[in-house]
Motif scaffolding. Structure first.
Motif, PDB file in Angstrom:
ATOM      1  N   ASP A 132     -17.301   2.606  -7.946  1.00 32.33           N
ATOM      2  CA  ASP A 132     -17.292   2.770  -9.396  1.00 32.33           C
ATOM      3  C   ASP A 132     -16.551   4.030  -9.826  1.00 32.33           C
ATOM      4  OD1 ASP A 132     -18.855   0.467  -9.616  1.00 32.33           O
ATOM      5  OD2 ASP A 132     -20.747   1.598  -9.694  1.00 32.33           O
ATOM      6  N   VAL A 133     -16.400   4.991  -8.915  1.00 28.66           N
ATOM      7  CA  VAL A 133     -15.778   6.267  -9.267  1.00 28.66           C
ATOM      8  C   VAL A 133     -14.551   6.614  -8.432  1.00 28.66           C
ATOM      9  CG1 VAL A 133     -17.874   7.274 -10.249  1.00 28.66           C
ATOM     10  CG2 VAL A 133     -17.418   7.545  -7.817  1.00 28.66           C
ATOM     11  N   VAL A 134     -14.338   5.873  -7.336  1.00 25.75           N
ATOM     12  CA  VAL A 134     -13.210   6.144  -6.443  1.00 25.75           C
ATOM     13  C   VAL A 134     -12.488   4.828  -6.149  1.00 25.75           C
ATOM     14  CG1 VAL A 134     -12.562   6.943  -4.132  1.00 25.75           C
ATOM     15  CG2 VAL A 134     -14.422   8.077  -5.342  1.00 25.75           C
ATOM     16  N   ASP A 135     -11.159   4.855  -6.191  1.00 27.19           N
ATOM     17  CA  ASP A 135     -10.373   3.683  -5.805  1.00 27.19           C
ATOM     18  C   ASP A 135     -10.285   3.664  -4.281  1.00 27.19           C
ATOM     19  OD1 ASP A 135      -8.614   1.604  -5.393  1.00 27.19           O
ATOM     20  OD2 ASP A 135      -6.911   2.571  -6.408  1.00 27.19           O
ATOM     21  N   VAL A 136     -11.277   3.031  -3.647  1.00 30.42           N
ATOM     22  CA  VAL A 136     -11.364   3.052  -2.187  1.00 30.42           C
ATOM     23  C   VAL A 136     -10.221   2.291  -1.524  1.00 30.42           C
ATOM     24  CG1 VAL A 136     -13.860   3.392  -2.217  1.00 30.42           C
ATOM     25  CG2 VAL A 136     -12.934   1.067  -2.036  1.00 30.42           C
ATOM     26  N   LEU A 137      -9.586   1.393  -2.253  1.00 33.32           N
ATOM     27  CA  LEU A 137      -8.484   0.613  -1.676  1.00 33.32           C
ATOM     28  C   LEU A 137      -7.129   1.309  -1.807  1.00 33.32           C
ATOM     29  CD1 LEU A 137      -9.470  -2.951  -2.932  1.00 33.32           C
ATOM     30  CD2 LEU A 137     -10.032  -1.848  -0.757  1.00 33.32           C
ATOM     31  N   GLN A 138      -7.093   2.435  -2.484  1.00 30.10           N
ATOM     32  CA  GLN A 138      -5.827   3.141  -2.698  1.00 30.10           C
ATOM     33  C   GLN A 138      -5.133   3.410  -1.365  1.00 30.10           C
ATOM     34  OE1 GLN A 138      -6.148   6.928  -4.649  1.00 30.10           O
ATOM     35  NE2 GLN A 138      -3.945   7.114  -4.923  1.00 30.10           N
ATOM     36  N   GLY A 139      -3.895   2.954  -1.254  1.00 30.67           N
ATOM     37  CA  GLY A 139      -3.086   3.204  -0.068  1.00 30.67           C
ATOM     38  C   GLY A 139      -3.387   2.311   1.117  1.00 30.67           C
ATOM     39  N   LEU A 140      -4.422   1.454   1.041  1.00 30.07           N
ATOM     40  CA  LEU A 140      -4.758   0.590   2.172  1.00 30.07           C
ATOM     41  C   LEU A 140      -3.563  -0.303   2.491  1.00 30.07           C
ATOM     42  CD1 LEU A 140      -6.896  -0.391   4.199  1.00 30.07           C
ATOM     43  CD2 LEU A 140      -7.701  -1.988   2.448  1.00 30.07           C
ATOM     44  N   LYS A 141      -3.172  -0.308   3.756  1.00 31.20           N
ATOM     45  CA  LYS A 141      -1.999  -1.076   4.168  1.00 31.20           C
ATOM     46  C   LYS A 141      -2.178  -2.556   3.884  1.00 31.20           C
ATOM     47  CE  LYS A 141      -0.693   2.178   7.754  1.00 31.20           C
ATOM     48  NZ  LYS A 141      -0.672   2.445   9.205  1.00 31.20           N
ATOM     49  N   LYS A 142      -1.084  -3.221   3.615  1.00 33.26           N
ATOM     50  CA  LYS A 142      -1.110  -4.658   3.367  1.00 33.26           C
ATOM     51  C   LYS A 142      -1.784  -5.365   4.546  1.00 33.26           C
ATOM     52  CE  LYS A 142       1.750  -8.567   2.233  1.00 33.26           C
ATOM     53  NZ  LYS A 142       2.952  -9.029   1.610  1.00 33.26           N
ATOM     54  N   GLY A 143      -2.732  -6.242   4.231  1.00 29.69           N
ATOM     55  CA  GLY A 143      -3.468  -6.941   5.268  1.00 29.69           C
ATOM     56  C   GLY A 143      -4.530  -6.083   5.933  1.00 29.69           C
ATOM     57  N   GLY A 144      -4.796  -4.897   5.375  1.00 29.41           N
ATOM     58  CA  GLY A 144      -5.776  -3.984   5.949  1.00 29.41           C
ATOM     59  C   GLY A 144      -7.182  -4.550   5.907  1.00 29.41           C
ATOM     60  N   LYS A 145      -8.089  -3.861   6.585  1.00 39.13           N
ATOM     61  CA  LYS A 145      -9.477  -4.300   6.685  1.00 39.13           C
ATOM     62  C   LYS A 145     -10.377  -3.448   5.796  1.00 39.13           C
ATOM     63  CE  LYS A 145      -8.837  -5.577  11.509  1.00 39.13           C
ATOM     64  NZ  LYS A 145      -9.299  -5.385  12.883  1.00 39.13           N
ATOM     65  N   VAL A 146     -11.382  -4.111   5.209  1.00 31.92           N
ATOM     66  CA  VAL A 146     -12.376  -3.418   4.392  1.00 31.92           C
ATOM     67  C   VAL A 146     -13.748  -3.821   4.910  1.00 31.92           C
ATOM     68  CG1 VAL A 146     -13.291  -3.044   2.074  1.00 31.92           C
ATOM     69  CG2 VAL A 146     -10.855  -3.568   2.374  1.00 31.92           C
ATOM     70  N   LEU A 147     -14.589  -2.838   5.168  1.00 26.40           N
ATOM     71  CA  LEU A 147     -15.975  -3.089   5.555  1.00 26.40           C
ATOM     72  C   LEU A 147     -16.865  -2.394   4.543  1.00 26.40           C
ATOM     73  CD1 LEU A 147     -18.182  -4.089   7.529  1.00 26.40           C
ATOM     74  CD2 LEU A 147     -17.922  -1.904   8.727  1.00 26.40           C
ATOM     75  N   VAL A 148     -17.749  -3.168   3.910  1.00 30.00           N
ATOM     76  CA  VAL A 148     -18.637  -2.624   2.881  1.00 30.00           C
ATOM     77  C   VAL A 148     -20.086  -2.779   3.313  1.00 30.00           C
ATOM     78  CG1 VAL A 148     -19.363  -2.788   0.461  1.00 30.00           C
ATOM     79  CG2 VAL A 148     -16.975  -3.192   1.069  1.00 30.00           C
ATOM     80  N   ASN A 149     -20.851  -1.721   3.140  1.00 26.86           N
ATOM     81  CA  ASN A 149     -22.293  -1.766   3.352  1.00 26.86           C
ATOM     82  C   ASN A 149     -22.891  -2.501   2.155  1.00 26.86           C
ATOM     83  OD1 ASN A 149     -25.034  -1.303   3.797  1.00 26.86           O
ATOM     84  ND2 ASN A 149     -24.929   0.787   3.006  1.00 26.86           N
ATOM     85  N   SER A 150     -23.245  -3.758   2.370  1.00 26.18           N
ATOM     86  CA  SER A 150     -23.788  -4.572   1.281  1.00 26.18           C
ATOM     87  C   SER A 150     -24.522  -5.761   1.865  1.00 26.18           C
ATOM     88  CB  SER A 150     -22.644  -5.063   0.381  1.00 26.18           C
ATOM     89  OG  SER A 150     -23.139  -5.914  -0.626  1.00 26.18           O
TER      90      SER A 150
END
Length: 175
Positions: free
Chosen positions: A79-97
């Motif tokens: 909500d306060v930080v663009d966590v995807l900023q700069g993530l390479k194309k096709g990059g991986k995201v893991l979220v605690n949820s």
């Protein structure tokens, strides 16, 4: 070189998670560095940590602007930080949820690390500590081996609840 950026809040264990991940990678025979970035933040403030893993010596120790992977230990940080900023194309995201989250153009995974930490009674000052459960998720994603994850945890912590939390995350993580 594989570069990881970890977003968390102060007191959740994000900085320690980066150190544990680097230590586990070293146990796997890789080169690794962990670098936190924070100022005078307090418990609960957004924190970012960086990990680099490679097969050859790493000569840079700085922030990572274009990571291969982003880890979000507290979804409210988004909500306060663009966590995807700069993530390479096709990059991986893991979220605690506990609920699936999709990020268009990226490989998205989720796991309830908070639930695992609470089940294993990994709580400090009322906050679940997520550094050891997330190591199990890293192992399931084959970033590190599960044996190296356990070795790194045991080097840093004497409480076997930490190893059990990593094992639970390894079992619960779906790919």
């Amino acid at each position: 070189m594989f570069e990881i950026r970890i977003h968390s809040r102060g007191g959740q264990g994000g900085v320690t998670a980066a150190r544990l991940l680097a230590l586990a990678a070293i146990h796997d025979g890789k080169y690794a560095t962990a670098c936190p970035f924070y100022g005078a933040e307090r418990r609960g403030a957004p924190i970012v940590s960086f990990v680099r893993i490679d097969d050859k010596p790493i000569k840079i120790y700085s922030q990572i602007k274009k990571p291969d992977m982003v880890i979000v230990l507290d979804a409210s940080v988004m909500d306060v930080v663009d966590v995807l900023q700069g993530l390479k194309k096709g990059g991986k995201v893991l979220v605690n949820s506990a609920h699936a989250r999709e990020f268009a153009g990226f490989s998205s995974k989720y796991i309830d690390l908070t639930g695992i930490a609470l089940r294993e009674n990994l709580v400090v000052a009322g906050s679940p500590i997520l550094n050891t459960p997330v190591l199990g998720a890293f192992a399931k994603m084959e970033i590190i081996s599960v044996d190296s994850a356990k070795t790194a945890i045991r080097e840093m912590f004497s409480d076997e609840h930490n190893v059990k939390a990593a094992e639970a995350a390894y079992q619960e993580m779906t790919l």
